[in-house]
Design an enzyme around this catalytic site. Sequence first.
Site, short mmCIF file in Angstrom:
data_model
loop_
_atom_site.label_atom_id
_atom_site.label_comp_id
_atom_site.label_asym_id
_atom_site.label_seq_id
_atom_site.Cartn_x
_atom_site.Cartn_y
_atom_site.Cartn_z
N HIS A 37 32.64 -15.25 63.86
CA HIS A 37 31.62 -15.45 64.89
C HIS A 37 31.65 -16.89 65.41
CE1 HIS A 37 29.46 -12.23 62.45
NE2 HIS A 37 29.47 -11.71 63.66
N GLN A 149 38.54 -10.12 68.79
CA GLN A 149 39.65 -9.15 68.80
C GLN A 149 39.61 -8.22 67.58
OE1 GLN A 149 41.86 -8.39 71.01
NE2 GLN A 149 42.95 -7.00 69.63
N VAL A 177 39.80 -13.99 62.96
CA VAL A 177 39.84 -15.07 61.97
C VAL A 177 39.96 -14.40 60.60
CG1 VAL A 177 38.60 -17.04 60.97
CG2 VAL A 177 38.46 -16.59 63.43
N SER A 187 31.21 -9.25 58.60
CA SER A 187 29.93 -9.30 57.87
C SER A 187 29.94 -8.26 56.77
CB SER A 187 28.77 -9.04 58.82
OG SER A 187 28.81 -9.97 59.89
#
Length: 283
Positions: A37, A149, A177, A187
Amino acid sequence: MEEIHTIDHLRRKIKTARQAGKLIGFVPTMGYLHAGHMSLVERACRENDFVVVSIFVNPTQFGPNEDYDAYPRDEKHDLAILRKAGVDLAFMPTADLMYPDGYSTYVVQEGQLTATLCGRSRPGHFRGVTTIVTKLFNMVQPDRAYFGQKDAQQVAVIRQMVRDLNFDIQVVVCPIVREPDGLAMSSRNAYLDHSQRSDALVLSKALFEARAAIEAGQRDADKVRALVRERISSVPAVQIDYVEIVDADSLKPLKRLQGRVLIAVAAKIGLPRLIDNIQLTLD
Ligand code: PAF
């Protein structure tokens, strides 16, 4: 950074920023923020004069037996890192504010983009996503909106929606990432216990092996799909939902690997369901 809880307050702040000629960047999130994020937030802060981040666990994109109630939440931590990153507004509406009693309007995208991949396993999910993103776009009216993405299908669906509904918004897509060992940040990784966390690694490993095979010249989609399935199936605790090789824009299945290729996987590791993907551009 201001913390905003009402739509009126948000609109007033946006109006002031707009009147001052500021370019507005927007990052919609469901909170429990991680480095993935923050890569979107940091890019939004670099590219715009005024940045809004929404934190809202959107009930309409969860199925009846999914993890809406259990979805991880940590508002205090989220606000601290957003403040540090230089965000201007954190918008944190309640579910009642977004979907008051009698709420009955939904945005539904038809066709291949929402019917395939996660759309097949999570009926109604993209209806929830397109509805909430439309509502947030109307409230924030950003110049640019940032998506990861990691949710490749969501990106394709939102891009199509922006075209279809004539939103004057540039959709900016940021790379996945990963943790140092390859696990895509999510998450939902918070659900994984120690052994599930290590089992989950097979998803990225299988995708990286597929990429290596393609780089070595393999262009047969069935062969690459079989390789990925076989690798993931080598970990019995991981239950494949899908392994698909599709065109990254149309999400139509490919036979021969050419153009913008998306290899997408979804799997359950015990109860948690994770997704991952790689994208390649091939001659
Ligand atoms: O990607 C997400 O976190 C959500 O789907 C989004 C875009 C914030 C809509 O709830």
